[in-house]
Design an enzyme around this catalytic site. Sequence first.
Site, PDB file in Angstrom:
ATOM      1  N   ASP A  23       3.117  42.084  45.829  1.00 49.41           N
ATOM      2  CA  ASP A  23       3.038  41.634  44.434  1.00 49.41           C
ATOM      3  C   ASP A  23       3.369  42.830  43.521  1.00 49.41           C
ATOM      4  OD1 ASP A  23       1.444  38.973  43.893  1.00 49.41           O
ATOM      5  OD2 ASP A  23       1.214  39.784  45.827  1.00 49.41           O
ATOM      6  N   GLU A  54       6.758  38.230  41.580  1.00 51.41           N
ATOM      7  CA  GLU A  54       6.396  37.290  40.560  1.00 51.41           C
ATOM      8  C   GLU A  54       5.771  37.892  39.553  1.00 51.41           C
ATOM      9  OE1 GLU A  54       3.490  34.609  40.864  1.00 51.41           O
ATOM     10  OE2 GLU A  54       1.988  35.962  41.427  1.00 51.41           O
ATOM     11  N   ASN A  55       5.280  39.191  39.451  1.00 51.17           N
ATOM     12  CA  ASN A  55       4.343  39.969  38.628  1.00 51.17           C
ATOM     13  C   ASN A  55       5.254  41.030  38.050  1.00 51.17           C
ATOM     14  OD1 ASN A  55       1.558  39.407  40.418  1.00 51.17           O
ATOM     15  ND2 ASN A  55       1.864  38.379  38.733  1.00 51.17           N
ATOM     16  N   HIS A  83       3.367  32.605  39.068  1.00 52.99           N
ATOM     17  CA  HIS A  83       3.733  32.911  37.831  1.00 52.99           C
ATOM     18  C   HIS A  83       5.312  32.775  37.880  1.00 52.99           C
ATOM     19  CE1 HIS A  83      -0.062  34.252  36.408  1.00 52.99           C
ATOM     20  NE2 HIS A  83      -0.048  35.282  37.521  1.00 52.99           N
ATOM     21  N   HIS A 166       1.146  32.724  49.220  1.00 55.85           N
ATOM     22  CA  HIS A 166       0.649  33.105  48.145  1.00 55.85           C
ATOM     23  C   HIS A 166      -0.707  32.478  47.704  1.00 55.85           C
ATOM     24  CE1 HIS A 166       1.491  35.649  44.377  1.00 55.85           C
ATOM     25  NE2 HIS A 166       0.946  34.701  43.786  1.00 55.85           N
ATOM     26  N   HIS A 191      -0.928  37.835  46.637  1.00 56.48           N
ATOM     27  CA  HIS A 191      -1.516  37.023  45.303  1.00 56.48           C
ATOM     28  C   HIS A 191      -2.792  37.912  44.745  1.00 56.48           C
ATOM     29  CE1 HIS A 191      -2.870  34.203  42.048  1.00 56.48           C
ATOM     30  NE2 HIS A 191      -3.945  34.152  42.791  1.00 56.48           N
ATOM     31  N   HIS A 193      -3.598  41.038  45.341  1.00 56.34           N
ATOM     32  CA  HIS A 193      -3.404  42.334  44.884  1.00 56.34           C
ATOM     33  C   HIS A 193      -4.157  43.388  45.495  1.00 56.34           C
ATOM     34  CE1 HIS A 193      -1.256  41.479  40.879  1.00 56.34           C
ATOM     35  NE2 HIS A 193      -0.770  40.471  41.630  1.00 56.34           N
TER      36      HIS A 193
END
Length: 280
Positions: A23, A54-55, A83, A166, A191, A193
């Site tokens: 991520d 996605e982040n 996200h 994820h 997802h 982290h």
Amino acid sequence: MHLKLSQLPAKPSNLHRLILIGDIVGKPGVSIVCQSVPWLRSVGHIDSIVANAENAADGAGLTVNQYKKLVEAGVDAITLGDHIYKKREIATVLTTAGNIVKPANFPPGAPGQEFCTIQTSLGFSIGIVSLLGRVFMRPVDCPFLAADRVLERMPEDCRIRLVDFHGEATSDKQIIARYLDGRVTAVLGTHTHVPTADESILPGGTAFQCDVGMTGPYESILGRSITPVLNTTLTFDPNSFHVATEDVRLSGTWVDCDPSTGKAIAIGRLVLRSSDLEGS
């Protein structure tokens, strides 16, 4: 395991080495990925680079400019997660670009493609799939049925197949990995982290890890500035959770795989700081 690029094991000439970068959080995460790509290629002998982005946009979503920046830096394919639509502008990219995917178990009408393939310099292709877990996550369609559907549609000669799962729960990730063992090259989790120390090759030849970790600022709480997160947790006083800036690292997992069979031969974790790149 904190490996510098120079400490990666030598790659046999008959194998293909790919990496999934975990991520990407905010501008710091995007920056270190772009900084790292040349070193991953030349020193780490990474042939294909896939990144979960996605982040990237202030901690939630991906902008068109960030997509272009990552691709121009040399990222081959991009996966996304829950996200995915936080920045509505990315919908155009999702429906037109051939190197970015939505979770395959999203509804059919959701913008984006269920899988993508990328071409290697040696002429063979690699299939990229994203799936969203269902434990402690938003309601989505069945990831097992989605995986079956996508693998059925994937070209038969596309033997190397990477699944970015994820998800929140380690059990969810272990179950899907066992379900897909022998049918895909790797199931690598994103997802949470937080990198997990469970990288392995399953009996059917599929590489697996519950979570490859976060690419972004580690002097943080999952990428966000510590003080406002603490304050809101202790007082319920609402705060904006901005992306932190210190101790930026790239976290990813590499897999050596056999292009003729699609089986994984080796797997390892990689964590890079900017100082590692400067000293390599």
